[in-house]
Design a protein around this motif. Sequence first.
Motif, PDB file in Angstrom:
ATOM      1  N   THR A   1      44.563  23.484  45.892  1.00 17.53           N
ATOM      2  CA  THR A   1      43.571  22.695  45.171  1.00 17.53           C
ATOM      3  C   THR A   1      43.965  21.226  45.189  1.00 17.53           C
TER       4      THR A   1
ATOM      5  N   LYS B   1      36.296  24.364  37.408  1.00 14.20           N
ATOM      6  CA  LYS B   1      37.640  24.917  37.274  1.00 14.20           C
ATOM      7  C   LYS B   1      37.596  26.253  36.537  1.00 14.20           C
TER       8      LYS B   1
ATOM      9  N   THR C   1      37.767  19.262  40.393  1.00 16.24           N
ATOM     10  CA  THR C   1      38.456  19.960  39.312  1.00 16.24           C
ATOM     11  C   THR C   1      37.750  19.738  37.979  1.00 16.24           C
TER      12      THR C   1
ATOM     13  N   GLU D   1      38.655  29.954  38.114  1.00 11.69           N
ATOM     14  CA  GLU D   1      39.720  30.746  37.508  1.00 11.69           C
ATOM     15  C   GLU D   1      39.213  32.076  36.958  1.00 11.69           C
TER      16      GLU D   1
END
Length: 449
Positions: A12, A41, A36, A45
Amino acid sequence: MMAIAEERYGSTSVSHVYSMNENHRTVTRKRVQASTFFLLKFIKEAFLPQGYPDSVSSDYLRYQLWDTIQAFCSSITGTLATHAVLKGVGVGDQSASAVAATMTWLIKDGTGMVGRIAFAWFQGSNLDCDAKKWRLFADILNDTAIFLELTGPLFPTYFILITSIASVSKAVVGVAGGATRAALTQHQARRGNMADVSAKDGSQETLVNLLALVVSFVITPVVAGHFTLTWTLFFIFTCLHLYANYQAVTSVVMDSLNKARLQILVNQYMKTGTIGSLEQINQEESVFLTLRQRYPISLGVCFGSAVTSMEDVQEITWEDNARYLLALKDDRIRVVLHYDATSEDIIAGCYETTTLRGLLLGVEPQSTTSNDAGLILAQMREECKRAFSSRRPGPREVQKIVRLLRRYSQLTLTDFLSRAKTRGWRLEASQLGADEWRSNWSATRTKLS
């Protein structure tokens, strides 16, 4: 200030730079790119495996996108089917008996449970070998089951029979779909992170089902009692569902060998002397199950299925140091494995039989036959044409072909496997579907002779 270290989070754009100030205290400065942004983000995740994209196979994203579309379509058509089944068992009908509805539901579920056990018994071992084919088959069968559930209320006399058949079909879908999903997850997990990939796949599916649930809240009251609209939506979403499934399974690039991919590799090697890439061979592999094949190959068969008479004994090329025997009987190529046969022996036996099958199906060897292997291959091709042209070949003819095949294998197998490894094929993870029978023919041959 003096920079003393820097770090990066996976592949990333999140990075840290550590610097030392005048007071010798560590100061962290964080560089954050636009990618990000908090929402992006969180999505990454929550719904993608840790370390994505480095922690998964290269085909992961394309497969998951198409799989998401097909899951959404399946949820919508499933809602239409549920509405039809509930209507069929008497929900909303004041004259319907609760006991009768309960018994109908129990019969439907019971037949599905029996179907689940039976299918796992008959086909469980084949799901690993042809995961893409069974994955597509499961989704086609799922659409068929939904179709049956929608037609159930139209035939009240046969409602129990129709829904029971649909329940058995969905049970098969559950076994085949779940097992092949696990096989594909194992393929996608590149860091031993199968649990993480599976968990994130579950999160993606849950999100899709949640979105489909919201859509279902809107369309269910609209389609209730509207025959034409219900079937129109069913056919639209079913067509999209099948198309998305086809795109999903054809996007998967497996790096292990099964019989279908090995056949394509062997045919190409006989024609050109080269080995195809992972992407090329996977594109050529059919994703549809076939009911019948010409000259099918069976690995690890019972000795008695290959040898039932003295004529069969004469056909087999006996070698005391061999770890497998080849037999051609009833248009089926059989491989009998020795007690001491290893995974390398299984690959070698399958390589020989696949070469033979390719010749029997009409594959023309490469035109350049200046080397020994090419000459043997051309001779073997002519022997196959002569022996199998219009009659069942005799023992001597079969034995001659098998001897030529063994010589060809001894000259080319090492080169074939070396080229395959260079192209990225994982030979240690082959899915060739060998059965568990093992034999010791040295003693058997002594008794027969």
